[in-house]
Design a protein around this motif. Structure first.
Motif, PDB file in Angstrom:
ATOM      1  N   THR A  34       0.868  -1.175   0.000  1.00 42.42           N
ATOM      2  CA  THR A  34       0.000   0.000   0.000  1.00 42.42           C
ATOM      3  C   THR A  34       0.905   1.225   0.000  1.00 42.42           C
ATOM      4  OG1 THR A  34      -1.764  -1.113   1.218  1.00 42.42           O
ATOM      5  CG2 THR A  34      -1.775   1.293   1.233  1.00 42.42           C
ATOM      6  N   LEU A  35       0.712   2.107  -0.968  1.00 43.08           N
ATOM      7  CA  LEU A  35       1.569   3.273  -1.114  1.00 43.08           C
ATOM      8  C   LEU A  35       0.841   4.522  -0.624  1.00 43.08           C
ATOM      9  CD1 LEU A  35       4.178   4.565  -2.178  1.00 43.08           C
ATOM     10  CD2 LEU A  35       3.091   4.729  -4.413  1.00 43.08           C
ATOM     11  N   PHE A  36       1.442   5.213   0.352  1.00 42.42           N
ATOM     12  CA  PHE A  36       0.893   6.454   0.892  1.00 42.42           C
ATOM     13  C   PHE A  36       1.697   7.634   0.354  1.00 42.42           C
ATOM     14  CE2 PHE A  36      -0.468   3.273   3.944  1.00 42.42           C
ATOM     15  CZ  PHE A  36      -1.750   3.688   4.298  1.00 42.42           C
ATOM     16  N   GLU A  37       1.011   8.557  -0.325  1.00 41.99           N
ATOM     17  CA  GLU A  37       1.641   9.769  -0.843  1.00 41.99           C
ATOM     18  C   GLU A  37       0.851  10.971  -0.343  1.00 41.99           C
ATOM     19  OE1 GLU A  37       3.239  12.933  -2.350  1.00 41.99           O
ATOM     20  OE2 GLU A  37       4.283  11.004  -2.491  1.00 41.99           O
ATOM     21  N   GLN A  38       1.536  11.940   0.285  1.00 40.78           N
ATOM     22  CA  GLN A  38       0.810  13.050   0.884  1.00 40.78           C
ATOM     23  C   GLN A  38       0.259  14.037  -0.142  1.00 40.78           C
ATOM     24  OE1 GLN A  38       3.275  15.339   3.527  1.00 40.78           O
ATOM     25  NE2 GLN A  38       5.047  15.254   2.189  1.00 40.78           N
ATOM     26  N   GLN A  39       0.818  14.045  -1.354  1.00 39.49           N
ATOM     27  CA  GLN A  39       0.256  14.870  -2.419  1.00 39.49           C
ATOM     28  C   GLN A  39      -0.805  14.079  -3.175  1.00 39.49           C
ATOM     29  OE1 GLN A  39       1.072  18.053  -2.490  1.00 39.49           O
ATOM     30  NE2 GLN A  39       2.592  17.722  -0.867  1.00 39.49           N
ATOM     31  N   ASP A  40      -1.449  14.742  -4.139  1.00 37.90           N
ATOM     32  CA  ASP A  40      -2.528  14.084  -4.875  1.00 37.90           C
ATOM     33  C   ASP A  40      -2.034  13.266  -6.061  1.00 37.90           C
ATOM     34  OD1 ASP A  40      -4.487  15.108  -3.189  1.00 37.90           O
ATOM     35  OD2 ASP A  40      -4.668  16.967  -4.341  1.00 37.90           O
ATOM     36  N   THR A  41      -0.764  13.387  -6.402  1.00 34.23           N
ATOM     37  CA  THR A  41      -0.203  12.633  -7.513  1.00 34.23           C
ATOM     38  C   THR A  41       1.143  12.040  -7.109  1.00 34.23           C
ATOM     39  OG1 THR A  41       0.895  14.589  -8.406  1.00 34.23           O
ATOM     40  CG2 THR A  41      -1.313  14.092  -9.248  1.00 34.23           C
ATOM     41  N   LEU A  42       1.533  10.989  -7.804  1.00 35.03           N
ATOM     42  CA  LEU A  42       2.853  10.425  -7.600  1.00 35.03           C
ATOM     43  C   LEU A  42       3.917  11.356  -8.189  1.00 35.03           C
ATOM     44  CD1 LEU A  42       2.365   6.645  -8.542  1.00 35.03           C
ATOM     45  CD2 LEU A  42       2.230   7.713  -6.284  1.00 35.03           C
ATOM     46  N   ALA A  43       5.142  11.178  -7.775  1.00 35.15           N
ATOM     47  CA  ALA A  43       6.287  11.924  -8.317  1.00 35.15           C
ATOM     48  C   ALA A  43       6.043  13.426  -8.276  1.00 35.15           C
ATOM     49  CB  ALA A  43       6.570  11.467  -9.748  1.00 35.15           C
ATOM     50  N   SER A  44       5.554  13.901  -7.150  1.00 32.18           N
ATOM     51  CA  SER A  44       5.267  15.332  -7.022  1.00 32.18           C
ATOM     52  C   SER A  44       6.468  16.115  -6.522  1.00 32.18           C
ATOM     53  CB  SER A  44       4.080  15.554  -6.077  1.00 32.18           C
ATOM     54  OG  SER A  44       4.345  14.965  -4.816  1.00 32.18           O
ATOM     55  N   GLY A  45       7.492  15.424  -6.012  1.00 36.43           N
ATOM     56  CA  GLY A  45       8.689  16.094  -5.519  1.00 36.43           C
ATOM     57  C   GLY A  45       9.789  16.101  -6.559  1.00 36.43           C
ATOM     58  N   ALA A  46      11.015  15.791  -6.129  1.00 36.87           N
ATOM     59  CA  ALA A  46      12.153  15.813  -7.047  1.00 36.87           C
ATOM     60  C   ALA A  46      11.991  14.801  -8.178  1.00 36.87           C
ATOM     61  CB  ALA A  46      13.439  15.547  -6.276  1.00 36.87           C
ATOM     62  N   SER A  47      11.189  13.752  -7.965  1.00 34.64           N
ATOM     63  CA  SER A  47      10.980  12.745  -9.010  1.00 34.64           C
ATOM     64  C   SER A  47      10.019  13.218 -10.086  1.00 34.64           C
ATOM     65  CB  SER A  47      10.450  11.441  -8.396  1.00 34.64           C
ATOM     66  OG  SER A  47      11.362  10.899  -7.471  1.00 34.64           O
ATOM     67  N   GLY A  48       9.528  14.441  -9.981  1.00 31.15           N
ATOM     68  CA  GLY A  48       8.564  14.942 -10.946  1.00 31.15           C
ATOM     69  C   GLY A  48       9.173  15.635 -12.142  1.00 31.15           C
ATOM     70  N   ASN A  49      10.492  15.719 -12.231  1.00 32.15           N
ATOM     71  CA  ASN A  49      11.126  16.349 -13.381  1.00 32.15           C
ATOM     72  C   ASN A  49      10.771  15.609 -14.672  1.00 32.15           C
ATOM     73  OD1 ASN A  49      12.300  18.267 -11.776  1.00 32.15           O
ATOM     74  ND2 ASN A  49      14.335  17.368 -11.789  1.00 32.15           N
ATOM     75  N   PRO A  50      10.658  16.328 -15.778  1.00 26.70           N
ATOM     76  CA  PRO A  50      10.239  15.674 -17.021  1.00 26.70           C
ATOM     77  C   PRO A  50      11.256  14.683 -17.570  1.00 26.70           C
ATOM     78  CG  PRO A  50      10.819  17.978 -17.414  1.00 26.70           C
ATOM     79  CD  PRO A  50      10.766  17.791 -15.931  1.00 26.70           C
ATOM     80  N   ILE A  51      12.519  14.879 -17.252  1.00 26.58           N
ATOM     81  CA  ILE A  51      13.555  13.963 -17.725  1.00 26.58           C
ATOM     82  C   ILE A  51      14.563  13.714 -16.613  1.00 26.58           C
ATOM     83  CG2 ILE A  51      15.588  13.780 -19.223  1.00 26.58           C
ATOM     84  CD1 ILE A  51      14.045  14.784 -21.507  1.00 26.58           C
ATOM     85  N   GLY A  52      14.903  12.450 -16.424  1.00 30.53           N
ATOM     86  CA  GLY A  52      15.979  12.071 -15.522  1.00 30.53           C
ATOM     87  C   GLY A  52      17.016  11.296 -16.309  1.00 30.53           C
ATOM     88  N   MET A  53      18.278  11.586 -16.081  1.00 31.39           N
ATOM     89  CA  MET A  53      19.330  10.911 -16.842  1.00 31.39           C
ATOM     90  C   MET A  53      19.541   9.485 -16.357  1.00 31.39           C
ATOM     91  SD  MET A  53      22.389  13.546 -17.734  1.00 31.39           S
ATOM     92  CE  MET A  53      22.880  13.790 -16.025  1.00 31.39           C
ATOM     93  N   LEU A  54      19.730   8.589 -17.294  1.00 30.77           N
ATOM     94  CA  LEU A  54      20.223   7.247 -17.010  1.00 30.77           C
ATOM     95  C   LEU A  54      21.676   7.232 -17.465  1.00 30.77           C
ATOM     96  CD1 LEU A  54      17.271   4.909 -18.063  1.00 30.77           C
ATOM     97  CD2 LEU A  54      18.150   5.303 -15.767  1.00 30.77           C
ATOM     98  N   GLU A  55      22.530   7.782 -16.602  1.00 30.06           N
ATOM     99  CA  GLU A  55      23.949   7.921 -16.916  1.00 30.06           C
ATOM    100  C   GLU A  55      24.770   7.110 -15.924  1.00 30.06           C
ATOM    101  OE1 GLU A  55      27.441  11.353 -17.191  1.00 30.06           O
ATOM    102  OE2 GLU A  55      25.564  11.764 -16.139  1.00 30.06           O
ATOM    103  N   PRO A  56      25.749   6.341 -16.397  1.00 28.93           N
ATOM    104  CA  PRO A  56      26.598   5.594 -15.466  1.00 28.93           C
ATOM    105  C   PRO A  56      27.349   6.537 -14.529  1.00 28.93           C
ATOM    106  CG  PRO A  56      26.922   4.849 -17.720  1.00 28.93           C
ATOM    107  CD  PRO A  56      26.105   6.093 -17.798  1.00 28.93           C
ATOM    108  N   TYR A  57      27.536   6.082 -13.295  1.00 25.40           N
ATOM    109  CA  TYR A  57      28.391   6.792 -12.355  1.00 25.40           C
ATOM    110  C   TYR A  57      29.536   5.851 -12.033  1.00 25.40           C
ATOM    111  CZ  TYR A  57      30.049   9.063  -8.095  1.00 25.40           C
ATOM    112  OH  TYR A  57      30.831   9.683  -7.149  1.00 25.40           O
TER     113      TYR A  57
END
Length: 437
Positions: A55-78
């Motif tokens: 069961t997933l609890f999110e305090q906002q009304d949508t998922l990925a509302s914080g830093a995970s809400g950016n339109p693009i995230g890099m899949l770059e090796p570290y």
């Protein structure tokens, strides 16, 4: 001389795994997860893949509302030249995330992603030296230990690959790319029971095992076999994890966006990683940035940060940066959570007071002692502190926790597991004589 019995400090009982949770019929669902970003969604998926309901609890009304809400995230090796513990974790994390996204795409899941490659350019001579050291290490590593296909490009070849003129060469990771984090979060969490717009204020222990969740009004929200706190700075708001606030750092980051129409005759073919980054077009927009600010905790968009992103971009692709004006850009700001050693907090939640009582004399260097196994808040776990590397860290972290909950073997070597363990900061402080019961 002390008796040679019990565990030696070298056995590190303070990092012993927590006992797997026990399902009980009274629980409304098996595992509760607090936080609907990439960390929480990844935990849902990892547990669901092991047959454990969530069961997933999110305090906002949508998922990925914080830093995970950016339109693009890099899949770059570290990758680190010295194969440090940090490098080992994020190297494995990149491989895990890349394989996961590819698998979801192959299964027809609605994840937006592109493996267009990532061009990594050095921002200074030190970066260039580091890139050469990475090439040297990878060239001597067994193929099984090589995280990605990489080649060094001279300035002309780099310009051709990117589509924009650059003055220096760099590393091109051919099987890397980008992903839209909200789309990935939705797919990873789709089997979970969703509870959005709910703020969890308190976690209490259930006699016999499990955790009970309460909202701000004190209402009982359900009993669960275990709970994973996968928020950002909110992780330290609970009684079980309040001590972690001293080891969690909020970093404000703002990205900037511009329309593809501004490119004119220019084109961005792959992800550019330099001191900042630039992405290919998605939904008519390109994203670049980002700022890092330890001294702000707001998410307002500012022209000053847009200007800073343009200045940063101009160091790599001045022709493009010259076309951009701060006042004409879109953007988004969020707060990332990191730690002093830049590694996340992954695993069972240590009982702070019990740790001080159990290991009061680690600073004395006693070689033989009767140390107990690590004392934890039963059935409570944490998964946070990824900074800007959530896309390549959180899915593997979720696998680590899911294996711990299910009583399965950890996926990483012991030294790497210990480097991620939330109790590492307590143990370090005791050894330095900074903490006493």
């Amino acid at each position: 001389m002390e008796p040679q019995t019990g565990k030696k400090p070298a056995d590190k009982p303070w990092f012993d795994p927590a006992a797997p949770f026990i399902r009980q019929s009274s629980h409304t669902n098996d595992v509760a997860i607090i936080g609907g970003g990439i960390a929480g969604a990844s935990c849902c998926h990892a547990l669901n893949q092991r047959g454990i309901k969530t069961t997933l609890f999110e305090q906002q009304d949508t998922l990925a509302s914080g830093a995970s809400g950016n339109p693009i995230g890099m899949l770059e090796p570290y990758i680190t030249a010295d194969n440090s513990l940090s490098g080992q974790f994020y190297q494995a994390g990149y491989q895990h995330s890349r394989n996961l996204v590819r698998q979801l795409l192959a299964e027809g899941e609605d994840v937006e992603a592109a493996f267009c490659g990532v061009l990594s350019l050095p921002a200074n001579p030190r970066d260039a030296t580091r890139q050469q050291a990475i090439l040297d290490r990878l060239s001597h590593a067994p193929k099984a230990d090589t995280p990605t296909s990489v080649q060094h490009l001279d300035p002309k070849a780099a310009s051709d690959v990117l589509g924009l003129s650059v003055s220096v060469g760099g590393l091109f990771y051919t099987d890397a790319g980008w992903v839209n984090p909200p789309s990935l979060c939705r797919v990873l969490a789709k089997q979970a029971r969703m509870k959005q717009g709910i703020h969890i204020a308190r976690i209490t222990h259930i006699q016999g095992g499990g955790a009970r969740l309460h909202d701000q009004q004190g209402s009982h929200l359900g009993d669960f076999g275990a709970v994973i706190i996968a928020g950002a700075m909110e992780t330290a708001h609970f009684a079980q994890t309040r001590w972690m606030r001293d080891y969690m750092i909020a970093l404000r980051g703002q990205i900037s966006c511009f329309s593809n129409a501004l490119l004119g005759d220019l084109k961005v073919n792959c992800v550019l990683s330099h001191k900042g980054y630039l992405t290919p077009e998605r939904a008519g927009l390109h994203v670049f940035g980002a700022t890092f600010d330890r001294h702000a905790n707001n998410t307002d968009i500012t022209e000053n940060d847009h200007a800073a992103n343009i200045t940063q971009l101009s160091l790599a692709v001045p022709d493009l940066a010259a076309r951009l004006k701060a006042g004409a850009l879109g953007g988004r700001a969020g707060l990332r959570t990191t730690t002093p050693d830049h590694l996340p907090l992954i695993g069972p939640a240590p009982d702070y007071a019990a740790y001080l009582d159990a290991y009061p004399d680690l600073d004395k260097g006693r070689y033989y002692a009767r140390y107990c196994s690590a004392p934890y808040h039963k059935d409570v776990y944490v998964c946070t502190g990824f900074g800007a590397r959530g896309m390549i860290g959180a899915p593997l972290a979720a696998t680590i926790i899911a294996n711990q909950i299910a009583g399965r073997k950890p996926p990483l070597p012991p030294l790497v597991q210990e480097a991620l363990h939330p109790a590492r900061y307590i143990v370090r402080a005791i050894k330095r004589g900074l903490l006493t019961p």
